[in-house]
Design an enzyme around this catalytic site. Structure first.
Site, short mmCIF file in Angstrom:
data_model
loop_
_atom_site.label_atom_id
_atom_site.label_comp_id
_atom_site.label_asym_id
_atom_site.label_seq_id
_atom_site.Cartn_x
_atom_site.Cartn_y
_atom_site.Cartn_z
N PHE A 68 0.81 -1.22 0.00
CA PHE A 68 0.00 0.00 0.00
C PHE A 68 0.85 1.28 0.00
O PHE A 68 0.32 2.38 0.03
CB PHE A 68 -0.99 0.01 1.18
CG PHE A 68 -2.25 -0.81 0.92
CD1 PHE A 68 -2.41 -1.55 -0.24
CD2 PHE A 68 -3.28 -0.84 1.86
CE1 PHE A 68 -3.56 -2.30 -0.47
CE2 PHE A 68 -4.44 -1.58 1.63
CZ PHE A 68 -4.58 -2.31 0.48
N ASP A 156 10.01 -9.08 1.44
CA ASP A 156 9.46 -9.14 0.09
C ASP A 156 9.97 -8.00 -0.79
O ASP A 156 10.12 -6.87 -0.35
CB ASP A 156 7.93 -9.11 0.12
CG ASP A 156 7.36 -9.27 -1.27
OD1 ASP A 156 7.63 -10.30 -1.90
OD2 ASP A 156 6.67 -8.35 -1.75
N HIS A 246 4.34 -15.57 -4.08
CA HIS A 246 4.19 -15.55 -5.55
C HIS A 246 5.02 -16.62 -6.27
O HIS A 246 5.87 -16.31 -7.11
CB HIS A 246 4.49 -14.16 -6.12
CG HIS A 246 5.67 -13.43 -5.52
ND1 HIS A 246 6.92 -14.01 -5.38
CD2 HIS A 246 5.79 -12.17 -5.04
CE1 HIS A 246 7.74 -13.13 -4.84
NE2 HIS A 246 7.08 -12.01 -4.62
N ASP A 321 -0.28 -9.83 -4.70
CA ASP A 321 0.94 -9.03 -4.84
C ASP A 321 0.59 -7.67 -5.44
O ASP A 321 1.30 -7.17 -6.33
CB ASP A 321 2.00 -9.75 -5.67
CG ASP A 321 3.38 -9.10 -5.53
OD1 ASP A 321 3.51 -8.16 -4.72
OD2 ASP A 321 4.31 -9.52 -6.24
N HIS A 325 2.05 1.26 -9.00
CA HIS A 325 3.10 2.20 -9.42
C HIS A 325 2.42 3.27 -10.28
O HIS A 325 1.44 2.99 -10.97
CB HIS A 325 4.17 1.50 -10.26
CG HIS A 325 4.99 0.51 -9.48
ND1 HIS A 325 5.90 0.91 -8.52
CD2 HIS A 325 5.05 -0.85 -9.52
CE1 HIS A 325 6.48 -0.18 -8.01
NE2 HIS A 325 5.97 -1.25 -8.59
N PHE A 339 8.94 -2.73 -11.19
CA PHE A 339 8.39 -4.08 -11.12
C PHE A 339 7.08 -4.08 -10.34
O PHE A 339 7.01 -3.52 -9.24
CB PHE A 339 9.38 -5.03 -10.42
CG PHE A 339 10.62 -5.30 -11.24
CD1 PHE A 339 10.57 -6.19 -12.30
CD2 PHE A 339 11.81 -4.65 -10.96
CE1 PHE A 339 11.70 -6.45 -13.06
CE2 PHE A 339 12.95 -4.90 -11.72
CZ PHE A 339 12.90 -5.80 -12.77
N GLY A 340 6.05 -4.71 -10.89
CA GLY A 340 4.82 -4.90 -10.12
C GLY A 340 3.59 -4.39 -10.83
O GLY A 340 3.65 -3.46 -11.64
O1 DOR Z 1 6.80 -7.03 -8.88
C1 DOR Z 1 6.94 -6.85 -7.68
N1 DOR Z 1 6.70 -5.66 -7.12
N2 DOR Z 1 7.35 -7.87 -6.95
C2 DOR Z 1 7.68 -7.70 -5.66
O2 DOR Z 1 8.03 -8.67 -5.03
C3 DOR Z 1 7.63 -6.38 -5.03
C4 DOR Z 1 6.65 -5.52 -5.70
C5 DOR Z 1 6.73 -4.04 -5.32
O3 DOR Z 1 6.90 -3.74 -4.16
O4 DOR Z 1 6.56 -3.22 -6.22
#
Ligand code: DOR
Length: 440
Positions: A68, A156, A246, A321, A325, A339-340
């Protein structure tokens, strides 16, 4: 005034309940009575009667893996916007990963989240960091976490690379009966990588992430668990408990499957994006930023291995997960994308469409994986549909067909690869903390 949910399909695997019935909830949010059958419940004039007409009423969904971003990166998500996204997705509780700015590596951070979440519509559980600043060097204060009600720890976003530190983490965590949630990634192999290493990464000219980076960490950790157990080096009262976050590869699943057979306390979760998308989807996508995450979308074979492991019960839970962003961090060349991806608002639809409708699992198993098991793994109290219990429930319409759109999203960020996807089945409301929140 009471609230009555009438003619619902009551489905609560925690108590083997699968029947038509009604639930009456008092003005303070406690269940007054549960009755089976399709007859109307007697009610007073000022009661609110909601006829669910066969829709599912299930124990409130719980997502054990969310980001969050508060404190520190509120431009991506806040506790408030994240909670709205969770409620819209049908979740009444989520567990927050500690990779905020600063990292939640002390009770101060836990207290901050508790203080700011008391009035939010969903429960926020805090996962403490395993090491200071998640650097993998110095263990965080596990005992203090425990005394603040934390039940799980994780770095994580990264994994402890140093095996000695990992050994100590297992021993120390068992002293406080804390669950270790591992993001399994050997960083020496993945450094600089953007997507799964395959012919697709070669064609795209993107540095690959070898999928074996996951199984290497899982294997190391399971070996450590076996060693500690053989030599009785952990707390005699608590075996170490280990959860693979994951999970994304067949090799890691084989290790988990064997470890379970050997009696180790091991569990794992899968995300909806890993069981619905592969590296080929990234290859074909025009805007690739929303297909970039860790672990990366894998080969078609690994995706099939995940589906097989969901079907055979090796995978215990579905977790999102949810990793918000901002647009400028995703709407860019893939090798510069953060990433994410977000996941809270699409998880139920993807699970019902891709797993239940296709007979990979039953609806009952889906609810176990989305609600019952994540709570159990995190040592949280089960949700019961019984008189005297706090009402904590999710309403699911398994028949409604809908399209994922950006405009509908409650999250502050819309970095999902599923925009435009047609889905069948959706969470249409939650009842929690004495309030009904309907999703439209
Ligand atoms: O893709 C990801 N984003 N994998 C993760 O383990 C962390 C996460 C993030 O915090 O953005």
């Amino acid at each position: 005034m009471s609230t009555i949910f009438q003619r619902a399909h009551l489905l609560n695997p925690a108590e083997n309940l699968d029947a038509t019935g009604s639930i009456r909830i008092d003005g303070s949010g406690f269940i007054e009575s549960v009755s089976l059958g399709s007859a109307d419940m007697p009610h007073n004039d000022d009661d609110r009667v909601i006829d669910l007409d066969g829709k599912l009423l299930v124990p409130g969904l719980f997502d054990m893996h969310c980001h969050f971003r508060e404190p520190g990166q509120e431009y991506k998500e806040t506790l408030e916007t994240g909670s709205s996204a969770a409620a819209a997705g049908g979740y009444t509780g989520v567990a927050l990963m500690p990779n905020t700015r600063p990292v939640i590596d002390s009770p101060l951070g836990v207290a901050y989240i508790r203080h700011h979440s008391a009035l939010l519509p969903v429960d926020l559980e805090v996962i403490g960091a395993m090491t200071v600043e998640s650097r993998g060097e110095t263990l965080a204060p596990f005992g203090k976490f425990r005394s603040y009600g934390v039940t799980a720890i994780s770095d994580d976003g990264t994994a402890i690379q140093n095996t000695q530190i990992m050994r100590l983490a297992f021993e120390y965590a068992s002293n406080f009966d804390l669950l270790i949630i591992q993001h399994c990634e050997d960083k020496t192999l993945t450094k600089g990588g953007v997507m799964n290493e395959s012919h697709f990464s070669t064609i795209l000219g993107l540095k690959g992430i070898p999928d074996v980076a996951e199984a290497i960490i899982v294997s190391r950790d399971l070996q450590l668990m076996r060693y500690l157990q053989q030599h009785k080096l952990h707390d005699p009262l608590n075996q170490p408990r280990y959860h693979v976050a994951h999970i994304s590869t067949g090799a890691a699943l084989d290790l988990v499957r064997q470890a379970k057979l050997d009696g180790l306390q091991v569990t794992c979760e899968v995300t909806p994006h890993h069981f619905t998308l592969s590296d080929e989807d990234l290859f074909l996508a025009e805007a690739k930023g929303n297909f970039i995450m860790k672990p990366p979308l894998g080969s078609a074979e690994n995706m099939q291995a995940l589906i097989d492991a969901i079907a055979d019960g090796t995978i215990d839970a579905i977790a999102t997960d949810h990793a918000p962003h901002a647009a400028h961090e995703k709407d860019c060349p893939p090798d510069q994308a953060a990433f994410g991806i977000t996941g809270l608002e699409t998880a139920v639809g993807l699970t019902l469409t891709e797993l239940v409708s296709k007979n990979v699992i039953t609806m009952q198993r889906a609810i176990e994986m989305l609600s019952v098991n994540p709570r159990k793994i995190m040592n949280l109290a089960p949700v019961h549909f019984r008189a005297g219990e706090m009402a904590n429930m999710t309403i699911i319409d398994p028949e409604v067909e809908w399209t994922v759109t950006k405009d509908d999203m409650k999250s502050r960020s819309q970095n999902t690869p599923f925009i435009g996807r047609r889905l069948k089945g959706r969470a249409v409301g939650i009842y929690h903390k004495g309030a009904l929140l309907e999703n439209r």
